[in-house]
Each structure stands twice: as C-alpha cells, then as structure tokens.
Design an enzyme around this catalytic site. Structure first.
Site, short mmCIF file in Angstrom:
data_model
loop_
_atom_site.label_atom_id
_atom_site.label_comp_id
_atom_site.label_asym_id
_atom_site.label_seq_id
_atom_site.Cartn_x
_atom_site.Cartn_y
_atom_site.Cartn_z
CG LEU A 379 3.80 11.44 9.78
CD1 LEU A 379 3.15 12.75 10.23
CD2 LEU A 379 2.73 10.35 9.70
CG ASP A 380 8.79 9.65 3.35
OD1 ASP A 380 9.20 10.64 2.72
OD2 ASP A 380 8.59 8.54 2.82
CE LYS A 381 4.89 13.16 -1.90
NZ LYS A 381 4.44 12.02 -2.75
CB THR A 382 6.67 8.53 -1.36
OG1 THR A 382 6.54 9.76 -2.04
CG2 THR A 382 6.44 7.38 -2.32
CE LYS A 561 12.40 12.92 3.18
NZ LYS A 561 11.85 11.59 2.87
#
Length: 686
Positions: A379-382, A561
């Site tokens: 999962l990406d954070k922002t 990523k």
C-alpha cells in the site's frame, strides 16, 4: 506477473463489449454474456444458450410465447393420451402422430432450422442434438415421447432464458441511472430542458432535489447531500458544496444544485464503469477458458459414444436396433454441455456486477479469479493509507503567550501563504479566530524557512525548526517537544516574536479512519500488508504504527517501488499493489493485481491498475479478495454440478434406465441449477 496483463481496457466508453464469435459447443453457451444489445438485436430475441455470440448457429427467432407453448404442451399430452388409451388402429395412430407433429412444430420449428444449419457446418450444439434425437425418436415409433420432449425442452429453455437474463441485464440497470434530459442554462439566463447529449462540456445545468445528476461536474451553486452509492458504493449520502465534484447517475437528496459539466454524456464516470465491466466480462477467466477447452472435446466424444451405442450392441450383443438407437438418442440429448459452459460466464458477470455495485471496478475475469491467491498487498502511504492532504493535528501556546492571540497571529501569517503547511494551519484554526485574524503588514516569504510579517508594528515569523535555530530561539525544553512531534511523523511550524517562540503548530497527513480496521481485516485473511512510500523513515514508521502495519519500505522512488513489488513477489508469492498517484503506476503494473484509489487517483494510476476502488475505502481490498474466493468456490460448485449430473444420467442411459424425458430434465435442470447458483453472487454484500 500475470500473463493476462498484456492489455488494459481503455477508459473511454464504447457502445458494446467485443464478444468473441467462437462458441465451444456450437450452441454459443461459452460466449460472454452481452451487456448491451447491438442495434436491431434486442436481448429479448437472443437464444438462451447464445449469450450474445454464435448468432448464426443459434438464431432461430424468439422463443415460443406462452400461448404457443401451452398449445404445444396440450398437443403433446393429447398424443400421449391417444397412445395409451386409443384403439391400436391405423386411424388412431395417424391421429396421434398428427398431434405429435403439431406439438413439435409449435415448440421446435426454429430449433429444427437451427439444428440442421449447425449440422451442415459440423457443429454439435444442443439444437443439433435435439433435432437428431427427436427426429430419430419419431421415426422409430416413439412419437408421443418425441413430442413431449420437444415441448418440455421449449418450456425449460424459456425458463432458462429468463433466468440468464438476470445476469445478462444485471449491469444494464446502471445505464438507466443517468437521465436522458437536463436543465441547461442558456446565454440569456433562462433554463431549458434539453436532451443530455446536447449539453456541451463546460455548460451549467440545474438539478432539483430528488433528481439524478445527468453528468459528472463541479458544484457552482448550492449545497446538498448526494447519494453516491450507484458509483462509489458509499451507503451514506455525501455532503456537496461549491467546488465539490459530483458524478452522473447519483441522486440529489437535499437542496437544488447548479453544476458545471466536466464530462459530457458518454464520457462520465458512470459510462466508464459500464464500459469497463463490459470489457471485463468479455475477458475470459482462467476457469472459463478451461471449461471451453474441455467442452470442445467433451461434446464430440459423447456424440461418438452415442453412435457407438447405436451401432455396436446390435452387432455384438444382440440388442434390437430400435432399443440401441433409442438409447443413443437419449445420450445425444444428455450430451450438450450447456450447463457446464453456462456455469462460468453467468458466475463471472454476476461477481463483476456485485463488485461494481460496491464501488469495486474489476477490469477482467482473470483479475477477479487471481485476487483470491494474493498473499501480500503493498500500500502506498499518501492518499491511500492517509487522507493525502495535511491537517493541523496539534498546537499549543508557548512561553506564557495567550492562546487566542497566538491563533489570530498564526491565522494572519498562514492565510497570506499558499504553502500546503500554511494552508493546513490556517484551515485548522477555529473559524471565529480566522475571521478575527490580525492584519499583516510587510509580509515576506522566507524561501525554505517560512514567512514573516508585522502585526501592530511587531515583527513575527511563522517558520520551521531551522528558522528558529537560525534566530537562536531554541531551548532544551522546546527541542524535546519538537523531537516528540517529529517522532510521530509530523511537520512542526513555530510562531516566534523578536524575543521568543510563542506557539507550536504540528501538521500531518492523517491516517484514514478505516485504515487500521481494513488492514487488520487483510491480515486476518492471510494477506500480509506492506507499506511503500517515498516519505522519510520517521514519518513512514509513525503512519505505519497508526495503521497497524509492521512491515514498510521508505524513501522509495517510483522505480524503487516497482523493485519492492518484485521482491515481495519472490518472498510471498502473488502480490497486490494499492496506490493513487502517477508515481505508483510502475508498481501497479508490476503487481499481480493492481488496486487504484479511484476517488482521488490519477488517470494514469487508474489505467495501470486492474481493480479501481471508486470510493477509496480500504475495506474494499478485503472485499475483493473475499469476492474472488467466493466466485472461485461457486465456479467449481457449478462445474461439479454440471459434470456430476451429466455423469449420472449418461450411466443411466447406457444402462437403459434413462428416458428422453429424463434426458431433457438432466440437461435443462443442470443449466437452471448452475445459473441460479451463479446468480447468488449478485447478492454479495460487504
């Protein structure tokens, strides 16, 4: 990475999904369920086994109406009664045969035409098998049974056709959500109701309470609650005001709205959802491809067995030719694998539609099936785990300053800056104090440090830690507070006068309220959550701790990523990726399943992804995995039902225990069972 990732659906809408023309058993049952009827061919006139393809093989016109079907059944029953109760004379036999022929003609003339055409082309579909079986039964003297079989077949086919319509038209209901007319603001200031297709991009339309929105747009006047469940799956209406985006097909529940059209008819989010589901349904799932290959071998094999049963026993075992041919004809009726090939498209389209209704847009049956195997999801954070925009999460007055004065001063300085941190500070101060903010003179930006300005002749600065250090205003006590805030991943801004620091403001990108529960749900299902972010280590760890994630990678560039996804695939196996930005696109493409956050996501991320979560709810990740697992279970339930029923009746037929009536019920009964089982997925909920 899945081999199916060679193509991506375009977000642009098209009139209809492209349906393959090939059919696995000659009856067209293996073709995708068509969601939009081509011009001139409404769904009501498609054959039950056809599902939008193989029209040449199976287009024998509308199914008999209830009147014709009732007459056919009455004639068939009459033929049966004459056979049992009438005297055994030529006149009564001719009368019975005439009734039987009438029953067959009323129920099956179109089936005969289609069957003969398919037979001439060497295709062994259900119509071919029924044509051969009924004709053979009639010729060997079983004319009452031939009539009843054809009448029952037509009845069962009509029931199956209507049952399959539920899946075929499930997504079609979305097409009716956007109204065909809209109230358009004319240049003279008047309002006129016009067809939606005539409203230009950028035009202003008015939507009254209770009406559906005709377009995607941006609210320019008014305030209301909007029911967005048809697009995003959100069950609770969302408040919308000036500047907020809205979607076509959603319902205005409160006040009157005016909106500027940002996507004209044919290119709205609703159109893109419909188009994507159509294309997804046209993409065969792995189980469906397996079933198609199996059926292509199965039908000719059973036909060959039927020929062998008709020819060999009379020659080798002393059977009568009539008995052998009758058993072979029963085998032919049982042979068609329609239940088998219907089991997959109905199930897949039901699952895709159930997902779309929940705001989960799955771009293909292959992705629907693959999601069940995921062992990890990155999962990406922002914007994915967090809200994606900074908020004021903590503030305090310092050095004995008055809290209200500190907030008014900070509001004055922050309100003059367009920096995201300054905007977050300004928005986080109570509205009454913002409205009463101090006037600023001699305002000046300090690049990389903050801002400064005069309030009633006194110079104040609003800036970062470095600015305060440069001014020599740090203390051990203040440093301890700053370290604690920075440890939590917050950006700290300080308000200082010429003498000392008077206020501390901490800004952070807050974790979504549902993130922790959604991530715990994934972990409970055996899917490992991993956070990937380009942010610094301290901020990443703080956010991961709040979200309940124990494994993370920080300071990642887009290519990093993508490399992290490869490493997770080697370590865990099938891996998903969830993101919303351009920098997430390489990782989304690398992952076995890419999930894009559609509410705030970029077009590039949505194009690169295999699944689009329309409302950004992380709970939808677990729902997708759960829907995939349930779909896989239903697919194999249907395959087992179809093959199991066929196997039982094939053995009964070879043993001489199955009649043609039983053969029809075996074929059509199995078809109805798998359709009904597949349609259960339409009721899938959270």
């Amino acid at each position: 990475m899945s081999d199916a990732r060679t193509s991506r659906p375009s977000p642009s809408p098209s009139p209809t999904a492209a349906a393959p023309a090939d059919a696995c058993c000659g009856c067209g049952a293996g073709a995708p369920i068509q969601l939009r009827a081509p011009a001139g061919k409404p769904h009501d006139h498609e054959h039950a086994h056809e599902h939008g393809a193989a029209q040449d093989d199976h287009d024998h016109g509308p199914l008999p109406g209830m009147g014709r079907l009732a007459a056919s059944l009455a004639a068939a029953i009459g033929a049966e009664l004459l056979n049992y109760f009438s005297p055994d004379t030529t006149a009564w036999r001719v009368a019975g045969m005439a009734l039987a022929a009438l029953a067959i003609a009323l129920a099956g003339i179109g089936i005969y035409q289609s069957g003969l055409k398919a037979l001439l082309r060497g295709k062994l579909g259900i119509d071919t098998l029924m044509t051969v079986a009924v004709t053979g039964a009639f010729l060997i003297g079983q004319w009452p049974e031939a009539a009843m079989v054809m009448a029952l077949y037509a009845l069962a086919e009509l029931i199956e056709h209507r049952a399959a319509d539920r899946a075929r038209h499930a997504i079609s209901s979305l097409m009716a959500l956007a109204p065909e007319e809209a109230e358009l603001l004319r240049e003279d200031g008047s309002w006129q109701r016009v067809p939606s297709r005539e409203v230009p991009l950028g035009g202003t339309v008015r939507v009254r309470p209770g009406e559906r929105l005709p377009f995607d747009g941006e609210v320019t006047l008014g305030y209301s609650a909007i029911d967005q469940s048809s697009v995003t799956g959100e069950s609770i209406p969302v408040d919308k005001g000036v500047g907020d985006p809205v979607f076509a097909g959603t319902i205005n529940q409160g006040g009157e709205l005016q909106l500027r059209v940002t996507a004209a008819a044919g290119r709205t989010t609703l159109d893109r959802i419909i188009h994507a589901v159509e294309e997804a349904q046209a993409t065969r799932a792995p189980t469906q491809r397996f079933v198609d290959r199996f059926a292509a071998i199965y039908t000719p094999a059973v036909f060959a067995i039927a020929v062998a049963v008709a020819v060999l026993p009379p020659l080798l075992l002393g059977w009568t030719w009539v008995d052998a041919i009758y058993k072979a004809l029963v085998l032919l009726v049982i042979a068609c694998p329609c239940a088998l090939v219907l089991s997959t498209p109905v199930t897949v389209v039901s699952a895709l539609t159930a997902g779309a209704r929940r705001g989960i847009l799955i771009k293909g049956g292959n992705y629907l099936e693959a999601a069940r195997a995921l062992k990890a999801i990155a999962l990406d954070k922002t914007g994915t785990i967090t809200e994606g925009k900074p908020k004021l999460v903590h503030w305090q007055a310092w050095g004995g300053a008055q809290p209200a004065d500190v907030q008014r001063a900070a509001a004055g300085l922050a309100g003059r800056s367009d920096h995201p941190v300054s905007r977050a500070i300004h928005a986080g101060i109570p509205e009454d104090l913002r409205n009463d903010a101090y006037d600023i003179s001699d305002f000046k930006a300090l690049p990389g440090l903050g801002t400064e300005g005069r309030i009633a002749g006194e110079l104040l600065a609003l800036g970062n830690h470095r600015l305060i250090e440069d001014r020599g205003q740090c203390s051990d006590e203040l440093e301890a507070v700053l370290r604690e805030q920075e440890r939590q991943g917050r950006t700290v801004t300080l308000l200082a006068s010429a003498r000392s620091v008077v206020g501390v403001f901490a800004v952070a990108d807050t974790v979504k309220p549902a993130a922790r529960a959604a991530i715990a749900e994934l972990a409970a299902m055996g899917v490992a959550p991993v956070m990937l972010t380009g942010d610094n280590e301290a901020t990443a760890r703080a956010v991961a701790a709040q979200a309940g994630i124990t494994e993370l990678r920080a300071n990642l560039l887009p290519e990093d990523k993508q490399g992290a996804i490869r490493e997770l695939q080697r370590r865990f196996g099938p891996t998903g990726m969830t993101g919303d930005g351009i920098n997430d696109a390489p990782a989304l493409a690398q992952a076995d399943i890419g999930f894009a956050m559609g509410k705030a996501g970029t077009d590039i991320a949505m194009e690169a992804a295999d699944v689009v979560v329309m409302n950004d709810d992380l709970h939808r990740l677990a729902e997708t995995v759960r829907l995939s697992r349930r779909t896989h279970a239903v697919l194999w339930q249907n395959i087992s039902l179809a093959l199991g029923i066929k196997a039982v009746f094939l053995l009964l037929a070879v043993a001489g225990q199955a009649t043609m009536w039983m053969a029809v019920f075996a074929d059509m009964g199995a078809s109805l069972l798998v359709i009904a089982n597949g349609l259960r997925l339409l009721r899938s909920r959270a």
